[in-house]
Design a protein around this motif. Structure first.
Motif, PDB file in Angstrom:
ATOM      1  N   THR A 174     -19.488   8.490  14.992  1.00 40.21           N
ATOM      2  CA  THR A 174     -18.713   9.381  15.853  1.00 40.21           C
ATOM      3  C   THR A 174     -17.203   9.211  15.699  1.00 40.21           C
ATOM      4  O   THR A 174     -16.451  10.104  16.099  1.00 40.21           O
ATOM      5  CB  THR A 174     -19.082   9.148  17.331  1.00 40.21           C
ATOM      6  N   ASN A 175     -16.718   8.067  15.175  1.00 38.27           N
ATOM      7  CA  ASN A 175     -15.285   7.907  15.030  1.00 38.27           C
ATOM      8  C   ASN A 175     -14.765   8.838  13.938  1.00 38.27           C
ATOM      9  O   ASN A 175     -15.334   8.966  12.865  1.00 38.27           O
ATOM     10  CB  ASN A 175     -14.910   6.463  14.732  1.00 38.27           C
ATOM     11  N   LYS A 176     -13.647   9.496  14.226  1.00 39.82           N
ATOM     12  CA  LYS A 176     -13.138  10.584  13.400  1.00 39.82           C
ATOM     13  C   LYS A 176     -12.302  10.076  12.237  1.00 39.82           C
ATOM     14  O   LYS A 176     -11.504   9.144  12.371  1.00 39.82           O
ATOM     15  CB  LYS A 176     -12.288  11.511  14.283  1.00 39.82           C
ATOM     16  N   LEU A 177     -12.485  10.700  11.075  1.00 36.27           N
ATOM     17  CA  LEU A 177     -11.640  10.395   9.933  1.00 36.27           C
ATOM     18  C   LEU A 177     -10.216  10.854  10.210  1.00 36.27           C
ATOM     19  O   LEU A 177      -9.977  11.857  10.877  1.00 36.27           O
ATOM     20  CB  LEU A 177     -12.157  11.103   8.673  1.00 36.27           C
ATOM     21  N   ARG A 178      -9.251  10.110   9.662  1.00 40.21           N
ATOM     22  CA  ARG A 178      -7.843  10.469   9.805  1.00 40.21           C
ATOM     23  C   ARG A 178      -7.342  11.127   8.517  1.00 40.21           C
ATOM     24  O   ARG A 178      -7.815  10.797   7.425  1.00 40.21           O
ATOM     25  CB  ARG A 178      -7.015   9.225  10.122  1.00 40.21           C
ATOM     26  N   PRO A 179      -6.385  12.036   8.611  1.00 33.85           N
ATOM     27  CA  PRO A 179      -5.825  12.669   7.412  1.00 33.85           C
ATOM     28  C   PRO A 179      -5.104  11.646   6.540  1.00 33.85           C
ATOM     29  O   PRO A 179      -4.602  10.627   7.025  1.00 33.85           O
ATOM     30  CB  PRO A 179      -4.839  13.704   7.963  1.00 33.85           C
ATOM     31  N   GLU A 180      -5.039  11.946   5.255  1.00 37.29           N
ATOM     32  CA  GLU A 180      -4.307  11.102   4.315  1.00 37.29           C
ATOM     33  C   GLU A 180      -2.813  11.456   4.342  1.00 37.29           C
ATOM     34  O   GLU A 180      -2.440  12.621   4.448  1.00 37.29           O
ATOM     35  CB  GLU A 180      -4.811  11.311   2.885  1.00 37.29           C
ATOM     36  N   HIS A 181      -1.993  10.427   4.225  1.00 36.04           N
ATOM     37  CA  HIS A 181      -0.548  10.608   4.056  1.00 36.04           C
ATOM     38  C   HIS A 181      -0.114   9.758   2.862  1.00 36.04           C
ATOM     39  O   HIS A 181      -0.602   8.637   2.672  1.00 36.04           O
ATOM     40  CB  HIS A 181       0.214  10.170   5.304  1.00 36.04           C
ATOM     41  N   SER A 182       0.797  10.301   2.067  1.00 38.86           N
ATOM     42  CA  SER A 182       1.224   9.535   0.898  1.00 38.86           C
ATOM     43  C   SER A 182       2.682   9.812   0.572  1.00 38.86           C
ATOM     44  O   SER A 182       3.256  10.829   0.990  1.00 38.86           O
ATOM     45  CB  SER A 182       0.357   9.879  -0.326  1.00 38.86           C
ATOM     46  N   GLN A 207      -0.352   5.188  -0.327  1.00 36.07           N
ATOM     47  CA  GLN A 207      -1.088   6.052   0.584  1.00 36.07           C
ATOM     48  C   GLN A 207      -1.464   5.308   1.865  1.00 36.07           C
ATOM     49  O   GLN A 207      -1.753   4.107   1.837  1.00 36.07           O
ATOM     50  CB  GLN A 207      -2.353   6.571  -0.093  1.00 36.07           C
ATOM     51  N   HIS A 208      -1.468   6.060   2.937  1.00 35.50           N
ATOM     52  CA  HIS A 208      -1.870   5.558   4.251  1.00 35.50           C
ATOM     53  C   HIS A 208      -3.085   6.362   4.702  1.00 35.50           C
ATOM     54  O   HIS A 208      -3.084   7.597   4.645  1.00 35.50           O
ATOM     55  CB  HIS A 208      -0.716   5.717   5.241  1.00 35.50           C
ATOM     56  N   ALA A 225      -3.258   1.908   0.490  1.00 33.62           N
ATOM     57  CA  ALA A 225      -3.724   1.950  -0.893  1.00 33.62           C
ATOM     58  C   ALA A 225      -2.540   2.285  -1.793  1.00 33.62           C
ATOM     59  O   ALA A 225      -1.515   2.819  -1.338  1.00 33.62           O
ATOM     60  CB  ALA A 225      -4.835   2.976  -1.068  1.00 33.62           C
ATOM     61  N   ALA A 226      -2.684   1.966  -3.073  1.00 29.88           N
ATOM     62  CA  ALA A 226      -1.619   2.235  -4.041  1.00 29.88           C
ATOM     63  C   ALA A 226      -2.238   2.650  -5.369  1.00 29.88           C
ATOM     64  O   ALA A 226      -3.351   2.242  -5.709  1.00 29.88           O
ATOM     65  CB  ALA A 226      -0.730   1.007  -4.236  1.00 29.88           C
ATOM     66  N   ASN A 227      -1.520   3.455  -6.086  1.00 27.90           N
ATOM     67  CA  ASN A 227      -1.971   3.894  -7.402  1.00 27.90           C
ATOM     68  C   ASN A 227      -0.751   4.029  -8.309  1.00 27.90           C
ATOM     69  O   ASN A 227       0.215   4.712  -7.956  1.00 27.90           O
ATOM     70  CB  ASN A 227      -2.707   5.232  -7.311  1.00 27.90           C
ATOM     71  N   ARG A 228      -0.791   3.358  -9.453  1.00 26.68           N
ATOM     72  CA  ARG A 228       0.291   3.443 -10.420  1.00 26.68           C
ATOM     73  C   ARG A 228      -0.288   3.762 -11.782  1.00 26.68           C
ATOM     74  O   ARG A 228      -1.411   3.376 -12.088  1.00 26.68           O
ATOM     75  CB  ARG A 228       1.079   2.130 -10.487  1.00 26.68           C
ATOM     76  N   GLY A 229       0.490   4.462 -12.570  1.00 22.56           N
ATOM     77  CA  GLY A 229      -0.025   4.794 -13.886  1.00 22.56           C
ATOM     78  C   GLY A 229       0.915   5.651 -14.692  1.00 22.56           C
ATOM     79  O   GLY A 229       2.071   5.891 -14.317  1.00 22.56           O
TER      80      GLY A 229
END
Length: 335
Positions: A174-182, A207-208, A225-229
């Motif tokens: 039941t706990n709601k997903l939160r939107p992604e922010h980056s 990303q948060h 989270a992080a992503n590099r490339g």
């Protein structure tokens, strides 16, 4: 030991779009776009599951050339997303509906044909989540007629997709997903010559509340989270058709440096497009290296589209949409 999951997804995509552009006066142009996109899918992993998603978009933009090589852009978009899918326990179908209204303001300019500047701000207001404001600032420096150096900083917002929401509610969570922010920083070099454009881009993204999935394909938020490339791309005219090549090498990590699910280290794509008597056809290939939780995957697609000016003042419709996966919410600007 290694990845043992079997993931098979069959999709079909139908898109219809109509674009109209009209001059309202000296340096002032109005554009209107209507589009409808329908995606049907069959998930053949662990039993047949079917569903569909439909997006209807109505938008308008006003382009004002305030001076030579300088313009302001104001746009509004009303988007409705609807989806229906078979519940995980096969007990019936569930439906989802979201309306998002967006307002954007942008500036594009060039100084002495040497420096290119782009600045955008956007406000998104989805019906099922709080509104968000994002922006982009990009700078390009033409070192020579063929070479350009570019830099960009941007922020992004993404509401949870319907299948991520249903992966939780369908099993009683039941706990709601939160939107992604980056937020993302990019630096790159572009080379353009004889109808070809080649790009090399280094990117770093933070990303948060990134949406990821566990071993049972249940979505959850990753706090940080992080992503590099590096992304390498080339696109140009071969004389008969156009060839596009794209390669991304990335390292997406979540909390504690844990590799993110379904994010490949290497993502390769190629396409070849040919226009014949008003029809445009293309072949698309996509390969992803081994994921943290899946084996390597290769996919292909054949598309056929047609465009036709209906009335004076109507421009070429946007008829093809290429779905690119594993980009981890990448944002780009070619200035």
């Amino acid at each position: 030991s290694g990845p043992t999951s079997s993931d098979r997804l069959k999709t079909s995509l139908d898109t219809t779009a109509l674009t109209s552009r009209h001059a309202l006066g000296a340096g002032l142009e109005l554009g209107v776009e209507l589009s409808d996109t329908l995606i049907k899918f069959q998930n053949q992993s662990g039993g047949l599951q079917t569903g569909n998603a439909r997006s209807t978009v109505a938008g308008a933009d006003l382009d004002w050339t305030i001076a030579a090589e300088h313009s302001l852009q104001l746009g509004f978009e009303d988007r409705r997303d609807r989806g229906a899918a078979l519940l995980p326990d096969f007990s019936g179908y569930t439906g989802r509906d979201r309306t998002t209204r967006s307002l954007r303001l942008g500036y594009v300019g060039s100084v002495a044909d040497v420096v290119d500047l782009q600045a955008n701000v956007r406000r998104d207001d989805p019906s099922d989540f709080k509104s968000a404001t994002t922006g982009l600032l990009a700078l390009g420096w033409r070192v020579s007629p063929a070479w350009k150096l570019v830099g960009q900083f941007s922020t992004a917002f993404s509401a949870p997709p319907f299948f991520a929401i249903e992966s939780r509610s369908g099993i009683g969570l039941t706990n709601k997903l939160r939107p992604e922010h980056s937020r993302e920083v990019e630096f790159g070099v572009h080379y353009q010559h004889a109808g070809w454009l080649a790009r090399a881009t280094w990117f770093s993204q933070h990303q948060h509340d990134l949406i990821d999935y566990d071993a049972n394909a249940t979505a959850f938020n990753v706090a940080h989270a992080a992503n590099r490339g590096i992304e390498l791309a080339a696109d140009g005219d071969t004389g008969y058709g156009k060839l596009g090549l794209d390669a991304t090498f990335q390292n997406a990590r979540g909390e504690g440096g844990v590799p993110l699910q379904r994010r490949p280290r290497t993502d390769l794509a190629a396409n070849y497009r040919v226009a014949i008597l008003g029809w445009e056809t293309g072949v698309y290939l996509h390969h992803m290296s081994a994921h943290h939780d899946f084996n390597p995957a290769t996919s292909g697609a054949l598309s056929l589209s047609v465009s036709q000016n209906l009335l004076q003042g109507f421009g070429r419709s946007l008829n093809s949409r290429v779905i690119r996966v594993a980009k981890n919410q990448r944002r780009q600007s070619d200035l």
